[in-house]
Design a protein around this motif. Structure first.
Motif, mmCIF file in Angstrom:
data_model
loop_
_atom_site.group_PDB
_atom_site.id
_atom_site.type_symbol
_atom_site.label_atom_id
_atom_site.label_comp_id
_atom_site.label_asym_id
_atom_site.label_seq_id
_atom_site.Cartn_x
_atom_site.Cartn_y
_atom_site.Cartn_z
ATOM 1 N N LYS A 212 38.391 42.332 48.177
ATOM 2 C CA LYS A 212 38.873 43.337 47.585
ATOM 3 C C LYS A 212 39.615 43.794 46.292
ATOM 4 O O LYS A 212 39.388 44.528 45.520
ATOM 5 C CB LYS A 212 39.769 43.663 48.564
ATOM 6 N N LYS A 213 40.716 42.345 45.526
ATOM 7 C CA LYS A 213 40.916 42.972 44.445
ATOM 8 C C LYS A 213 39.843 43.622 43.411
ATOM 9 O O LYS A 213 40.420 43.736 42.598
ATOM 10 C CB LYS A 213 41.524 41.150 43.900
ATOM 11 N N GLN A 214 38.534 42.601 43.608
ATOM 12 C CA GLN A 214 37.616 43.055 42.738
ATOM 13 C C GLN A 214 36.833 44.728 42.830
ATOM 14 O O GLN A 214 36.892 44.685 41.398
ATOM 15 C CB GLN A 214 36.355 41.767 42.936
ATOM 16 N N ILE A 231 36.956 51.677 27.879
ATOM 17 C CA ILE A 231 38.222 50.846 28.177
ATOM 18 C C ILE A 231 38.678 49.726 27.823
ATOM 19 O O ILE A 231 38.126 48.781 27.537
ATOM 20 C CB ILE A 231 37.995 50.773 29.886
ATOM 21 N N LYS A 232 39.832 49.753 27.188
ATOM 22 C CA LYS A 232 40.168 48.842 27.129
ATOM 23 C C LYS A 232 40.868 47.636 28.077
ATOM 24 O O LYS A 232 41.157 47.811 29.249
ATOM 25 C CB LYS A 232 41.915 48.705 26.352
ATOM 26 N N VAL A 233 40.512 46.137 27.850
ATOM 27 C CA VAL A 233 40.907 45.417 28.968
ATOM 28 C C VAL A 233 42.496 45.310 29.423
ATOM 29 O O VAL A 233 42.306 45.462 30.788
ATOM 30 C CB VAL A 233 40.651 43.829 28.837
ATOM 31 N N LYS A 234 43.090 45.752 28.568
ATOM 32 C CA LYS A 234 44.076 45.984 28.952
ATOM 33 C C LYS A 234 45.362 47.086 30.116
ATOM 34 O O LYS A 234 45.507 46.760 30.833
ATOM 35 C CB LYS A 234 45.048 45.809 27.865
ATOM 36 N N GLU A 235 44.134 47.950 29.981
ATOM 37 C CA GLU A 235 44.287 48.970 30.298
ATOM 38 C C GLU A 235 43.573 49.434 31.798
ATOM 39 O O GLU A 235 44.113 49.224 32.484
ATOM 40 C CB GLU A 235 43.419 50.273 29.532
ATOM 41 N N LEU A 236 43.029 48.782 32.367
ATOM 42 C CA LEU A 236 42.833 48.082 33.140
ATOM 43 C C LEU A 236 43.153 47.726 34.470
ATOM 44 O O LEU A 236 43.254 47.706 35.398
ATOM 45 C CB LEU A 236 40.276 47.633 33.333
ATOM 46 N N SER A 244 44.327 39.220 34.580
ATOM 47 C CA SER A 244 42.728 39.133 33.736
ATOM 48 C C SER A 244 41.772 38.190 34.380
ATOM 49 O O SER A 244 40.688 38.145 33.986
ATOM 50 C CB SER A 244 43.718 38.700 32.507
ATOM 51 N N ALA A 245 42.376 37.578 34.838
ATOM 52 C CA ALA A 245 40.816 36.472 36.205
ATOM 53 C C ALA A 245 40.428 36.971 36.736
ATOM 54 O O ALA A 245 39.472 36.700 37.040
ATOM 55 C CB ALA A 245 42.294 35.506 36.900
ATOM 56 N N THR A 246 40.985 37.603 37.198
ATOM 57 C CA THR A 246 40.486 38.785 38.222
ATOM 58 C C THR A 246 38.807 39.086 37.680
ATOM 59 O O THR A 246 37.659 39.619 38.056
ATOM 60 C CB THR A 246 41.186 39.958 39.077
ATOM 61 N N ILE A 247 39.500 39.733 37.123
ATOM 62 C CA ILE A 247 38.500 41.101 36.113
ATOM 63 C C ILE A 247 37.028 39.525 34.938
ATOM 64 O O ILE A 247 36.350 39.782 35.175
ATOM 65 C CB ILE A 247 38.799 40.995 34.474
ATOM 66 N N LYS A 248 38.016 38.821 34.889
ATOM 67 C CA LYS A 248 36.935 37.528 34.334
ATOM 68 C C LYS A 248 36.304 36.973 35.244
ATOM 69 O O LYS A 248 35.420 37.157 34.851
ATOM 70 C CB LYS A 248 37.832 36.500 33.883
ATOM 71 N N ALA A 249 36.417 37.335 36.437
ATOM 72 C CA ALA A 249 35.662 36.768 37.300
ATOM 73 C C ALA A 249 34.577 38.093 37.744
ATOM 74 O O ALA A 249 33.523 37.141 37.558
ATOM 75 C CB ALA A 249 36.253 36.413 38.792
ATOM 76 N N LEU A 250 34.502 39.154 37.564
ATOM 77 C CA LEU A 250 33.357 39.789 37.351
ATOM 78 C C LEU A 250 32.823 40.338 36.580
ATOM 79 O O LEU A 250 31.560 40.222 36.445
ATOM 80 C CB LEU A 250 34.555 41.457 37.727
ATOM 81 N N VAL A 251 33.043 39.683 35.274
ATOM 82 C CA VAL A 251 32.401 39.483 34.186
ATOM 83 C C VAL A 251 31.251 38.416 34.204
ATOM 84 O O VAL A 251 30.192 38.297 33.945
ATOM 85 C CB VAL A 251 32.918 39.399 32.879
ATOM 86 N N ASP A 252 32.132 37.112 35.015
ATOM 87 C CA ASP A 252 31.089 36.436 35.142
ATOM 88 C C ASP A 252 29.730 36.337 36.111
ATOM 89 O O ASP A 252 28.944 35.814 36.410
ATOM 90 C CB ASP A 252 32.334 34.740 35.830
#
Ligand code: ADP
Ligand code: ZN
Ligand code: ZN
Length: 815
Positions: A212-214, A231-236, A244-252
């Motif tokens: 859900k979070k992702q 889009i800045k990472v901070k903004e997202l 930031s960990a959730t975003i990182k998971a999507l990057v991975d």
């Protein structure tokens, strides 16, 4: 013998110009404002400036011939020379001092100038034979003085050759060693290339239905993507509420990817926009200023913080450009005001040039030439105080933003001018108009406006009708009694910080460090480690475990035991921004704390990085000194805290109360600028102090009235004028004898209007002892005559052999 003469300004601190002889042909060619190379004294050579052409030989000496003419047209205008004369007379300094302050150093080559090879220069085939000779000499010797160049070439006329080498960038001169700009990189995020088609998106969302979070992050991403901006990472993070960990998971997972963009906040992207439409109050202020301009040269715009003064200025600037004239926008400190640069560039694009003493020499020369030639990109000059020296052709408007700021005053070196006042004179010379703007005008300006000398326009509503912040005073005595303090924070302040952070709003905390830095004191014997060169205690810098002198930069490691009694009972006393930052980090471990003070903002882009990070909401709480009070516009700050108001109030200076009011109102003005009303908390041991009461109701009129009465009673500006004389020498006895003699001589003429002699708070700096004496000039006493008298006394003083080595500094309007 020649019958043609020129008077030349030489860039050294002497009152007079010098006369040189020229040939008939040179006389014919030369004009005021052109440069000539001249020899001076036995061995020196200077770049002089033609001030006058005439046929009267000097009486006291035989005129030398000039070495060479350096320009084919004037690089300094008649208007400038007039302005320099005013500065030199008013501030009691030499024309040479003004000349040196006014011109970029590249224009002022002299025998002592040191030149270096530019290591990155490769095109030596474009150099002439003589140029190459110098360039080659620099392969063997790391640096040359121009004296040495004269020897190498076996001739005296070398400045044009040096100029050409500079122009071709084969060499550079000493002053030009600037810090290299390290660009700030900001982290952005975008969709991975795998997911560009509609289909792949569908499947992506289905795929993520159980994460859900992702999924939320991806949806937020698309929401932001509709604005078609990076889009800045901070903004997202903010918009999706994800970590930031959730975003990182999507990057991975290769759903998103990171990329970096270099932000260069001063660079202009090429698009201009229409000026904003003024609201009715701004519109009215604009009309009133224009009406006032019909009869007055100077108008004060007293507009509360965030009332939208800048937008009013832009309209005036536009009209000035439309009438074919140049405009000058003066800012107290350029480094702090990149925000305004960006705002003005947004409207005026390439018609703006920025001028600043920290710019490299070539940049400054370029702006100078563009202004002189009235180029389209120099129609608006945005600059700090030294930009009043540019060679304007037809200056229609000057805006002095934050006119109350003390950084408009130059204290060292001479000329010790106030750029606001010098700008008023400059405007008069150009028959232009000038607007002084502030939410907290200086007493002298407000006085001039009330006396009808200046026009007077007010703007007392915030843009968007947001209320001025609510200001509460927190009684620290009581808080301490009730044990409601944690470190330097009251429970009230902590509670409000927490509330703001919970709402994802930002906080500014103000700690004026002036005279209040953390020093070390021995608990056993009471001794504080002192600077060996200055009469001042060393300041403790915890981060580096160092003791530092803020006057001469002396530093040493923090000792383990007291140098006086040997006990290991050294402890800190007082507190500065650094300590506040450390306390905050412990109190709010999950938030980002930033600090803005002299230590964190060194270099040309230091401020920009911190301000940029705060704007981008990468910092939650920003702690800082008075730099925070200078016209910054942040839209998400809801709380401002002033940690200790008392030190500002107790400062021994006749302007301390005025300054404290200005600082506190300005810092408070950073809260609640865009949507909702902000809050300000002021911690103090004196909640009933009249200045704090006036701050808490933002009652400028009450502050003005009360301060003005004091000024009248104690004989201070705006009623009396102040001229301060400072003597400096490394021998204490000499300075002491000098100041006693001088005070007596002054008292003979000015009687009770002489104050002192006195010692400044720090009475020895860099091993020089310092003593002051102050002359107060009553309202009806002639300024010109007074200065003549002072000059006479100075000449007598300097004729006394014993006193000759003492530095004699005159500061007019020394505040
Ligand atoms: P001041 O210089 O008086 O403190 P500013 O000029 O910085 O105030 O204005 C405060 C804020 O309000 C800024 O963010 C500015 O963009 C906005 N603002 C001011 N006037 C207008 C206007 N007429 N239209 C839209 N926004 C405005
Ligand atoms: Zn020192
Ligand atoms: Zn001790």
């Amino acid at each position: 013998m020649s019958v043609y003469f020129i008077d030349v300004i030489i860039p050294i601190p002497i009152q007079k110009t010098f006369t040189y002889s020229v040939t008939a042909m040179e006389y014919e060619f030369l004009k005021k404002g052109m440069r000539v190379a001249v020899s001076f004294g036995k061995t020196k050579m200077y770049t002089g400036l033609v001030f006058k052409l005439h046929k009267t030989p000097p009486e006291a000496y035989e005129a030398k011939e000039i070495l060479q003419i350096l320009d084919d047209k004037p690089i300094v205008t008649e208007h400038q020379l007039k302005h320099w004369e005013w500065i030199s007379t008013y501030y009691m300094c030499g024309l040479g001092d003004v000349y040196r302050a006014a011109l970029p150093s590249a224009f002022l080559l002299e025998s002592e100038t040191i030149i270096f090879k530019n290591e990155t220069f490769e095109n030596d085939d474009i150099l002439s034979d003589e140029e190459f000779l110098i360039y080659e000499a620099l392969q063997h010797q790391s640096q040359l003085t121009i004296h040495q160049v004269v020897d190498i070439l076996g001739k005296k006329k070398v400045l044009p050759i040096i100029n050409e080498l500079l122009h071709k960038s084969a060499i550079y001169i000493k002053e030009e060693i600037y810090e290299q700009y390290k660009p700030k990189l900001i982290k952005y995020v975008r969709l991975h290339g795998n997911y560009s088609s509609e289909n792949s998106l569908e499947s992506l969302l289905t795929e993520l239905s159980r994460a859900k979070k992702q999924r939320d992050v991806v949806l937020s991403y698309f929401q932001l993507a509709t604005f078609k901006k990076p889009i800045k990472v901070k903004e997202l993070e903010t918009v999706s509420g994800a970590s930031s960990a959730t975003i990182k998971a999507l990057v991975d997972k290769d759903v998103l990817e990171y990329y970096l963009i270099q932000t260069d906040r001063i660079s202009f992207n090429g698009n201009t926009n229409d000026l904003k439409e003024l609201n009715e109050f701004q519109e009215q202020a604009l009309q009133e200023i224009k009406t006032s301009f019909k009869t007055k040269e100077v108008t004060l715009l007293h507009g509360i913080t965030s009332s939208g003064k800048t937008e009013v200025y832009t309209k005036l600037i536009q009209e000035t450009l439309d009438s074919g004239k140049q405009a000058l926008f003066l800012l107290p400190e350029i480094a702090l005001t990149t925000q305004i640069i960006v705002r003005l560039q947004h409207y005026f694009g390439n018609q703006i040039s920025v001028f600043h003493s920290k710019y490299s020499m070539n940049e400054r020369v370029e702006v100078w030439n563009n202004v002189l030639e009235n180029k389209s990109k120099a129609q608006i000059i945005l600059g700090a105080r030294s930009s009043i020296f540019l060679p304007f052709k037809d200056l229609g408007l000057i805006v002095v933003d934050e006119e109350h700021e003390t950084s408009y005053k130059q204290f060292e070196p001479s000329p010790r001018y106030n750029a606001r006042d010098a700008a008023i004179v400059l405007s008069h010379i150009h028959q232009g108009k000038i607007v002084l703007g502030s939410a907290t005008p200086s007493l002298e300006t407000y006085f001039n406006a009330s006396e009808n000398k200046y026009g007077f326009v007010t703007l007392n509503r915030r843009f968007g009708n947001v209320q001025l912040p609510q200001i509460h005073l927190v009684d620290m005595k009581e808080k301490q009694r009730k044990r409601e303090m944690t470190g330097h924070f009251s429970d009230t302040l902590l509670k409000h910080i927490q509330e703001a952070l919970d709402l994802k709003e930002q906080v500014i905390l103000f700690q004026n460090r002036r005279g209040f830095s953390p020093i070390i004191e021995c608990k056993t014997c009471g001794v504080s480690p002192q600077c060996p060169n200055c009469d001042v205690s060393l300041t403790f810098h915890k981060y580096k475990q160092e003791l530092k002198c803020h006057y001469c930069n002396y530093q040493r490691a923090m000792p383990n035991s007291c140098g006086a009694c040997g006990s290991n009972t050294l402890s800190t006393k007082g507190f500065g921004t650094e300590q506040i930052e450390l306390e905050l980090k412990e109190l709010f471990p999950n938030h980002i704390i930033g600090r803005m003070d002299l230590d964190t903002t060194r270099g040309k882009y230091g401020y920009q990085k911190i301000i940029g990070a705060f704007e981008a909401r990468e910092i939650d709480i920003l702690v800082g000194t008075q730099m925070l009070s200078k016209g910054l516009d942040f839209d998400n700050v809801s709380l401002v805290g002033i940690l200790n108001a008392d030190m500002m109030l107790n400062f021994p200076d006749f302007r301390a109360h005025e300054r404290a009011f200005q600082l506190m109102v300005q810092v408070s003005g950073r809260a609640g600028r865009s949507k909702k009303q902000g809050k300000v908390l002021i911690q103090t041991y004196n909640p009933y102090h009249q200045i704090l009461q006036q701050v808490s109701s933002t009652d400028y009129a009450a502050m003005y009235k009360e301060q003005l009465e004091d000024r009248w009673q104690y004989h201070y500006p705006p009623y009396y004028r102040l001229v301060k004389i400072t003597l400096k020498h490394k021998d204490y006895q000499k300075v002491d004898a000098g100041i006693i003699w001088l005070s007596k001589a002054l008292q003979n003429v000015f009687r009770e209007h002489v104050l002192g002699p006195s010692e400044p708070a720090v009475s020895r700096i860099r091993n020089q002892y310092i003593k002051n004496v102050m002359i107060k000039i009553p309202p009806k006493q002639s300024l010109g005559k007074t200065k003549q008298e002072i000059d006479k006394i100075k000449n007598t003083f300097q004729a006394i052999a014993d006193f000759r080595p003492i530095r004699f500094i005159i500061d007019v309007d020394a505040y």
